[in-house]
Design an enzyme around this catalytic site. Sequence first.
Site, PDB file in Angstrom:
ATOM      1  N   LYS A 115       0.840  -1.191   0.000  1.00  0.00           N
ATOM      2  CA  LYS A 115       0.000   0.000   0.000  1.00  0.00           C
ATOM      3  C   LYS A 115       0.883   1.252   0.000  1.00  0.00           C
ATOM      4  O   LYS A 115       1.959   1.255   0.612  1.00  0.00           O
ATOM      5  CB  LYS A 115      -0.872  -0.053   1.258  1.00  0.00           C
ATOM      6  CG  LYS A 115      -1.937   0.993   1.409  1.00  0.00           C
ATOM      7  CD  LYS A 115      -2.661   0.694   2.715  1.00  0.00           C
ATOM      8  CE  LYS A 115      -3.859   1.581   2.969  1.00  0.00           C
ATOM      9  NZ  LYS A 115      -4.527   1.207   4.250  1.00  0.00           N
ATOM     10  N   SER A 190      -9.265   0.390   3.462  1.00  0.00           N
ATOM     11  CA  SER A 190      -8.589   1.349   2.605  1.00  0.00           C
ATOM     12  C   SER A 190      -7.445   0.731   1.801  1.00  0.00           C
ATOM     13  O   SER A 190      -6.877   1.373   0.931  1.00  0.00           O
ATOM     14  CB  SER A 190      -8.034   2.499   3.459  1.00  0.00           C
ATOM     15  OG  SER A 190      -7.056   2.026   4.390  1.00  0.00           O
ATOM     16  N   SER A 214      -9.066  -2.370   7.309  1.00  0.00           N
ATOM     17  CA  SER A 214      -8.505  -1.987   6.019  1.00  0.00           C
ATOM     18  C   SER A 214      -7.690  -3.072   5.333  1.00  0.00           C
ATOM     19  O   SER A 214      -7.386  -2.965   4.153  1.00  0.00           O
ATOM     20  CB  SER A 214      -7.637  -0.733   6.178  1.00  0.00           C
ATOM     21  OG  SER A 214      -8.436   0.379   6.491  1.00  0.00           O
TER      22      SER A 214
END
Length: 543
Positions: A115, A190, A214
Amino acid sequence: MARNYWLLPTDVLTRAENTPKLVGDFIESLLDPETREITALDPVDILARVREGTYTAVKVTTAFCKRAPYAHQLNNNVLEFIFEAALEQAKELDQYLEQHNETAGPLHGLPVSMKNQFHVNSVNTSMGYVGWINKERPVESLLVKELKSLGAIPIAKTTCVQTLFFGETNNNILGYTKNPFNQALSTGGSSGGEGAFQALRGSGIGFGTDIGGSVIMPSAFAGLYSLKPSHGRISYKDVANSVPGQPVIPSVIGIMAISLPSLRLMFKSLQSTKPWLDDPEVINFSSRLETEPNSIALEGSDKVSFGLYENDGMVVPHPPIQRALRIVQKALDLKGYKFVTWDPPSHREAATMHSFFLRADGNADVFEQINLSGEPFIPEIQAQFGEKPKPPALLLDFYKQYLHLKECREKYQAYWNSTATKSSTGLPVDAVILPASPHAGVIPGKYYHYLYSNFPNVLDYTTMVIPVTNANKTIDIFDKDYKPLNDVDKKNWLAYDPEKYNGAPASFQLLGRRLDEEKLISLATIIVEALEEYKKQDGWENV
């Protein structure tokens, strides 16, 4: 490697827009045989073939450096590629193997992605904020250093939701990321970019972060295995974050993988770097380094029991998730494992406490980052932030909420201990089987209930996601006679559409106590083996 080598023709991109499922046959059909063969392998097998000389690190990295941009062009999931540095690192690893006749580490030659919160030398970190583009970052995240020391090769940094505070993935840099299993659905958030990227096999193994689900949600929606550890197991040192000064409910780094063996290998490899020597927030668990990962599995069903939590009494999961839980229960039941109905203290308060601590600064940090560029909030989160920061929490209120959080954690621990009176083993249950979310993926804009993935973070418990099956429109029918528990449950139930959800991964969550990572991986081994055996039976899906 010429740039055009990576680009997909316009007609392929047009077909992709109108194709519901991008994983599997669609992306595989675009690859040459060698690239397809290498990137389809389990990471454990890739590493074995590099060690034995069947593949070089350069060959493996080149293959993923072709598949990765294909995955991105089809699905909009990468913010930064790291190909030049990756290929240079692969050459150095090949030279090392040739000179020393041994690998540089247990992850020698494995391409990885993460990420876009992680800092990699000479690579931008935007974390989904326009104002962070091309902003200098003079550090490299400790996790990235550890991965490189183990022989892993970072090749990409994936997209995330602006601010990190939402269960779908969208930002003003790339736009919305869809679910590659079913483009009518979201990939979650996320860490949704990493989930989608792993589903399309853009790299060998991926990393996200989790403070409210997430990693849990995107992994479940992408049919991945994941580990969300407790705080203090994987280093967060020098990783970008929202509200970085908030210490009460800490964000943690999670591993996302296509198989349990590869996830186990990654976690064990990271622990072998002894991150506690460089990060004071990581707990020294050197005594666990030689722990036999299958020790619990060897004890047998008379020594292990599970809690079963079919729903939280607030929102009942959709039919595909209900069926996935029944499949897991049936598979374990046939192996002799026993269950305790999980009836813990209500999770309702977890949502309130989670929101309080993450927004204790009045959203000042979020507005500071937004104002760097003047970009607008994405539509999905505009209402929750408004036009300006709110007053921060008063210190005495912060203290009061923290004491309440401690009390809730103590009550939950006491309840877990009390299950010894109901367990077939005479001991508290070893782990709890429960939904990761109320749905298999989610129709954009219709995520109404986050508590299944929220409360483990409030408790700082360890949790894993394990895929089971896929939503099936002919089996997972809509129940018109269902009586909703409340208004939110009604909204969630009415959002279920068998046609739109068809094919989406249906997974579950395995909850362990705080810092129980090794034990939970071992218990996951039991479950995965039971599922594999059960799925050999005819009609296994129709439970």
